[in-house]
Write an enzyme that holds these catalytic residues in place. Sequence first.
Site, PDB file in Angstrom:
ATOM      1  N   PHE A 185     -60.586  42.095   1.603  1.00  0.00           N
ATOM      2  CA  PHE A 185     -59.726  41.260   0.746  1.00  0.00           C
ATOM      3  C   PHE A 185     -60.236  39.832   0.579  1.00  0.00           C
ATOM      4  O   PHE A 185     -59.451  38.894   0.570  1.00  0.00           O
ATOM      5  CB  PHE A 185     -58.290  41.239   1.268  1.00  0.00           C
ATOM      6  CG  PHE A 185     -57.788  42.545   1.824  1.00  0.00           C
ATOM      7  CD1 PHE A 185     -57.900  43.722   1.087  1.00  0.00           C
ATOM      8  CD2 PHE A 185     -57.216  42.616   3.064  1.00  0.00           C
ATOM      9  CE1 PHE A 185     -57.450  44.932   1.597  1.00  0.00           C
ATOM     10  CE2 PHE A 185     -56.760  43.826   3.599  1.00  0.00           C
ATOM     11  CZ  PHE A 185     -56.870  44.993   2.857  1.00  0.00           C
ATOM     12  N   HIS A 186     -61.553  39.647   0.413  1.00  0.00           N
ATOM     13  CA  HIS A 186     -62.127  38.309   0.299  1.00  0.00           C
ATOM     14  C   HIS A 186     -62.929  38.122  -0.991  1.00  0.00           C
ATOM     15  O   HIS A 186     -64.044  37.597  -0.937  1.00  0.00           O
ATOM     16  CB  HIS A 186     -63.036  38.016   1.492  1.00  0.00           C
ATOM     17  CG  HIS A 186     -62.353  37.980   2.813  1.00  0.00           C
ATOM     18  ND1 HIS A 186     -63.040  38.008   4.015  1.00  0.00           N
ATOM     19  CD2 HIS A 186     -61.045  37.900   3.134  1.00  0.00           C
ATOM     20  CE1 HIS A 186     -62.174  37.969   5.016  1.00  0.00           C
ATOM     21  NE2 HIS A 186     -60.953  37.898   4.506  1.00  0.00           N
ATOM     22  N   PRO A 187     -62.426  38.505  -2.161  1.00  0.00           N
ATOM     23  CA  PRO A 187     -63.221  38.295  -3.383  1.00  0.00           C
ATOM     24  C   PRO A 187     -63.343  36.812  -3.726  1.00  0.00           C
ATOM     25  O   PRO A 187     -62.375  36.058  -3.678  1.00  0.00           O
ATOM     26  CB  PRO A 187     -62.427  39.043  -4.454  1.00  0.00           C
ATOM     27  CG  PRO A 187     -61.015  39.022  -3.960  1.00  0.00           C
ATOM     28  CD  PRO A 187     -61.122  39.116  -2.462  1.00  0.00           C
ATOM     29  N   HIS A 229     -66.437  40.623   1.291  1.00  0.00           N
ATOM     30  CA  HIS A 229     -66.834  41.127   2.595  1.00  0.00           C
ATOM     31  C   HIS A 229     -66.427  42.597   2.704  1.00  0.00           C
ATOM     32  O   HIS A 229     -65.239  42.912   2.683  1.00  0.00           O
ATOM     33  CB  HIS A 229     -66.166  40.323   3.712  1.00  0.00           C
ATOM     34  CG  HIS A 229     -66.693  38.934   3.858  1.00  0.00           C
ATOM     35  ND1 HIS A 229     -65.881  37.853   4.154  1.00  0.00           N
ATOM     36  CD2 HIS A 229     -67.946  38.430   3.748  1.00  0.00           C
ATOM     37  CE1 HIS A 229     -66.616  36.754   4.222  1.00  0.00           C
ATOM     38  NE2 HIS A 229     -67.870  37.089   3.978  1.00  0.00           N
TER      39      HIS A 229
END
Length: 546
Positions: free
Chosen positions: A470-472, A296
């Site tokens: 921080f949403h890999p 994101h």
Amino acid sequence: MSANDFYDYVIVGAGSAGCVLANRLSRDARNTVCLLEAGGKDNWIWFHIPVGYLFAIGNPRADWMFKTEEEPGLNGRALNYPRGKVLGGCSAINAMIYMRGQREDYDNWRQMGLEGWGWDDVRGIFRRHLDHYLGEGEHHGAGGEWRVDQPRIRWELLDSFIEAAVEAGIPRTEDFNTGSNEGVAYFHVNQKNGRRWSAARGFLRPALSRQNLKVETHAHATRILFEGRRAVGVEFLQNGQLRQIRARREVILSAGAIASPKLLQLSGIGDGALLQQNGIEVLHHLPGVGENLQDHLQLRPIYRVEGVRTLNEDYRSWVKKGYMALEYALFRRGPLTMAPSQLGAFTRSSPDYATPNLQFHIQPLSLDKFGEEPHPFPAFTASVCNLRPTSRGSVKLRSPDPSAPPSIRPNYLATLEDQQVAVDALRLVRRIVSMPALQRYNPQEYRPGAHLTTDEELLHGARDIGTTIFHPVGTAKMGTENDPLAVTDSRLRVRGIEGLRVIDASVMPAITSGNTNSPTMMIAEKGAAMILEDQTAQNTQLLRSA
């Protein structure tokens, strides 16, 4: 090698997924479990005071300090890419926002051919380990390990943003976690009595007294060990010594969307050409390893304001800092309990979308980037991200050296659809800020700048202010045998390999519509149940054959 170096299950990574797995697999005293964590213990005060993320992100004690490659979609900028390096992993340094995503996210997984992953399949799993402040109900559970509280501070400015969002046509909601997250409200947070509630506190700590669970910290996995095409153990570096540990039943990778594909590649599983370029013998050509990276991208518009309190000026006052510390020490309330974002909103960037495709994270503060001090003027940040990006990136080995960071290319804003959503999102932010509820504070656009008006100018501005939230996910995606990029099957087993599963955010075939930490823990809960089901089936078969 001693008898103590053999376990039924070896788990790599004590983050959000690994802590759940360690708890669930060791609950049966007949199973022996070893949990390997490359980071250290969570015995630093800033892992537990919620505002400690400001000190943990960008600190090598807590963060792997990854960086992306220079991103063409971000005007050539490289981003810091934080990942947790401690027991609890990212749940020890993240935003603490409890979010499941939308019903349609999981139904879409099911429609991809992944049986058992639809909303009706996973909803009960979310509830199962929950301890929600609202108590037992239709959508939430009570008494579980994963604590969810309401925020312990409110801001006049954020209350006004709610009013402005409603004026702009976004409805109020009381709960983002019912299957539909449309609306505006304060986030629910993973805290208990004003302290961060990480996966290590909730799931791992209660299990540490079990004699059948061994936790090794500062244990950096370097490769998976194989006998033929069966995973039989893990090699890891600890205190300068190379060690090996064996798994009688399974090796489970729970190191996250960056480290899990890297370890697969180091072990000879991945795209054959990439492995050969790095001098690694190809055990199994699996081209999807490290591909399908989704994240994101948050755009961070900043507005200067007047006549209302923000954290920017509080931060610069020693008197107010002292009051914050006293308020927290006495009551566990106030700004020190703040998550990075307190207020959220979900809505559509245009009528073309059937469900909300934008998420707002509103903060009564502003700064150029995490790790830096707030601005010297009162301001708020209206971060907004595209929940379902169509751009896809990659995580690739750049060296056979296990200590070398991988090449991370999120490939942000690579598609025309993502570019249009970014432009529309910035226009929507301006529309909300123009509402009477916020105009009373005379907001002035500081970034990206009110002088940007055309689609082309706004897209350039989005490229300037965009950064990871921080949403890999997605780099070892679940998929059917007809999917050329599938790394794992619907039971999270690595395709073409025995005794090896990936159970973390990397198996998501498509990113969820919201913060990804709790969906990752749901995956771990479901994955643990699958492992135990398979174990029972194997034991039954052995008894019958005997």
